[in-house]
Design a protein around this motif. Structure first.
Motif, PDB file in Angstrom:
ATOM      1  N   ALA A 123      10.462  -8.506 -19.458  1.00  0.00           N
ATOM      2  CA  ALA A 123       9.733  -9.985 -19.178  1.00  0.00           C
ATOM      3  C   ALA A 123       9.850 -10.680 -20.042  1.00  0.00           C
ATOM      4  O   ALA A 123       9.752 -10.648 -21.568  1.00  0.00           O
ATOM      5  CB  ALA A 123       8.386  -9.508 -18.416  1.00  0.00           C
ATOM      6  N   ASP A 152       4.598  -3.843 -14.060  1.00  0.00           N
ATOM      7  CA  ASP A 152       5.314  -3.089 -13.014  1.00  0.00           C
ATOM      8  C   ASP A 152       6.285  -4.378 -12.442  1.00  0.00           C
ATOM      9  O   ASP A 152       5.539  -5.266 -11.279  1.00  0.00           O
ATOM     10  CB  ASP A 152       5.172  -2.327 -12.239  1.00  0.00           C
ATOM     11  N   CYS A 153       7.369  -4.628 -12.348  1.00  0.00           N
ATOM     12  CA  CYS A 153       7.942  -5.606 -11.623  1.00  0.00           C
ATOM     13  C   CYS A 153       8.312  -7.287 -11.805  1.00  0.00           C
ATOM     14  O   CYS A 153       8.909  -8.444 -10.848  1.00  0.00           O
ATOM     15  CB  CYS A 153       8.181  -5.601  -9.967  1.00  0.00           C
ATOM     16  N   ILE A 154       7.469  -7.265 -12.937  1.00  0.00           N
ATOM     17  CA  ILE A 154       6.483  -8.741 -13.828  1.00  0.00           C
ATOM     18  C   ILE A 154       7.934  -9.114 -14.354  1.00  0.00           C
ATOM     19  O   ILE A 154       8.994  -8.714 -14.872  1.00  0.00           O
ATOM     20  CB  ILE A 154       6.072  -9.161 -14.650  1.00  0.00           C
ATOM     21  N   THR A 155       8.530 -10.177 -14.210  1.00  0.00           N
ATOM     22  CA  THR A 155      10.098 -10.435 -14.609  1.00  0.00           C
ATOM     23  C   THR A 155       9.641 -11.774 -15.741  1.00  0.00           C
ATOM     24  O   THR A 155      10.799 -12.139 -16.168  1.00  0.00           O
ATOM     25  CB  THR A 155      11.657 -11.731 -13.341  1.00  0.00           C
ATOM     26  N   ARG A 173       7.130 -12.211  -9.760  1.00  0.00           N
ATOM     27  CA  ARG A 173       7.901 -10.616  -9.748  1.00  0.00           C
ATOM     28  C   ARG A 173       9.279 -10.412  -8.862  1.00  0.00           C
ATOM     29  O   ARG A 173       9.419 -10.591  -8.411  1.00  0.00           O
ATOM     30  CB  ARG A 173       7.175  -9.489  -9.144  1.00  0.00           C
ATOM     31  N   HIS A 174      10.208  -9.431  -9.518  1.00  0.00           N
ATOM     32  CA  HIS A 174      11.321  -9.435  -9.117  1.00  0.00           C
ATOM     33  C   HIS A 174      11.371  -8.037  -7.026  1.00  0.00           C
ATOM     34  O   HIS A 174      10.071  -7.462  -7.470  1.00  0.00           O
ATOM     35  CB  HIS A 174      12.776  -8.604  -9.536  1.00  0.00           C
ATOM     36  N   GLU A 175      11.946  -8.678  -6.669  1.00  0.00           N
ATOM     37  CA  GLU A 175      11.796  -7.575  -4.989  1.00  0.00           C
ATOM     38  C   GLU A 175      13.092  -6.782  -5.045  1.00  0.00           C
ATOM     39  O   GLU A 175      13.875  -7.006  -4.925  1.00  0.00           O
ATOM     40  CB  GLU A 175      11.486  -8.544  -3.949  1.00  0.00           C
ATOM     41  N   CYS A 194      10.081  -4.401  -5.519  1.00  0.00           N
ATOM     42  CA  CYS A 194       8.801  -4.095  -6.224  1.00  0.00           C
ATOM     43  C   CYS A 194       8.921  -2.357  -6.576  1.00  0.00           C
ATOM     44  O   CYS A 194       7.925  -1.945  -5.123  1.00  0.00           O
ATOM     45  CB  CYS A 194       8.272  -4.908  -6.748  1.00  0.00           C
TER      46      CYS A 194
END
Length: 267
Positions: free
Chosen positions: A215, A242-245, A259-261, A263
């Motif tokens: 991230a 989790d999934c944080i960009t 967050r990216h999708e 996720c």
């Protein structure tokens, strides 16, 4: 018509004779005083020179404080050694030579009679590592001075990694790292363990962080850094990572998380 000259001695007034003798004696005394003074100067100079070259005032010991494992480097820089005459040491030149070492912040050299030379060094403390030309890594202090070459990358949670390449020599100032170094100074120890690199955008000059895991943190300009560090800590402490960009704390009062999708949180 000739003039007859009597061969009889001319009588001299006793007072004039006494005065003349007194003048001659005074002149003699003055010359004697000058000769004695000159002889004294020569004698003192000779004795001083002789004493300065005797073992009585030689360097018996060289004490170095603050050099750690690099005392040999300091000693070599001064050019001093035991057995040298104490009076002939150029302390100013030695002090300048030690202070010119890239890892030395300041140095002081002085005589401690009768036979000791003392050297005190304040070393520069590395706070970050920076990539350098040739694949090397250089350590810099809080002022940006290139202190020494690193033998290996820092361990996670150790020295901060500043992702601003350095092309200079040891002793140079890495001016391009001013902003990232301000970030390093504001970064608390618990947050440092999350950070893999401090970055600066070459186009905009915007500061940022790369977190372990991938991230990115957008810090923006070099202002409100304490508040921005607190905002990042709050996000990391209270948000599922989790999934944080991206974490945007350019405005620390309204930090945003992207967050990216799709996720897929780790199970």
């Amino acid at each position: 018509m000739g003039v007859a000259v009597s061969g009889a001695a001319v009588a001299v007034d006793p007072r004039m004779k006494a005065r003349r003798i007194a003048v001659l004696r005074e002149q003699g005394r003055r010359r004697l005083h000058i000769l004695v003074a000159l002889a004294s100067v020569v004698l003192v100079a000779g004795v001083g020179f002789g004493v300065s070259r005797t073992p009585l005032v030689d360097v018996d010991r060289i004490s170095i404080t603050g050099g750690g494992a690099r005392t040999a480097e300091i000693l070599e820089s001064t050019g001093f050694s035991t057995g040298m005459p104490m009076l002939s040491l150029d302390l100013g030149e030695a002090e300048r030579s030690v202070a010119s070492l890239p890892w030395v912040r300041s140095a002081r050299v002085w005589r401690d009679w009768p036979g000791t030379v003392r050297i005190t060094v304040v070393p520069r403390v590395p706070v970050a590592e920076v990539p350098a030309t040739g694949g090397r890594i250089v350590l810099i202090d809080s002022y940006g001075y290139a202190v020494e070459w690193a033998t290996a990358p820092a361990e996670p949670g150790g020295l901060a990694h500043v992702a601003v390449p350095f092309a200079g020599r040891l002793g140079d100032i890495h001016t391009a790292a001013d902003g990232p170094l301000a970030v390093v100074a504001a970064m608390p120890d618990d947050l440092r363990a999350w950070v893999s690199a401090v970055t600066v955008d070459p186009g905009s000059g915007q500061l940022g962080l790369q977190l372990i895991g991938g991230a990115n943190v957008m810090l923006g300009e070099q202002n409100l850094l304490d508040d921005k560090m607190s905002a990042v800590r709050a996000v990391l402490a209270g948000t599922e990572l989790d999934c944080i960009t991206e974490i945007d704390v350019i405005m620390p009062d309204i930090a945003t998380v992207t967050r990216h999708e799709p996720c897929r949180p780790r199970g």
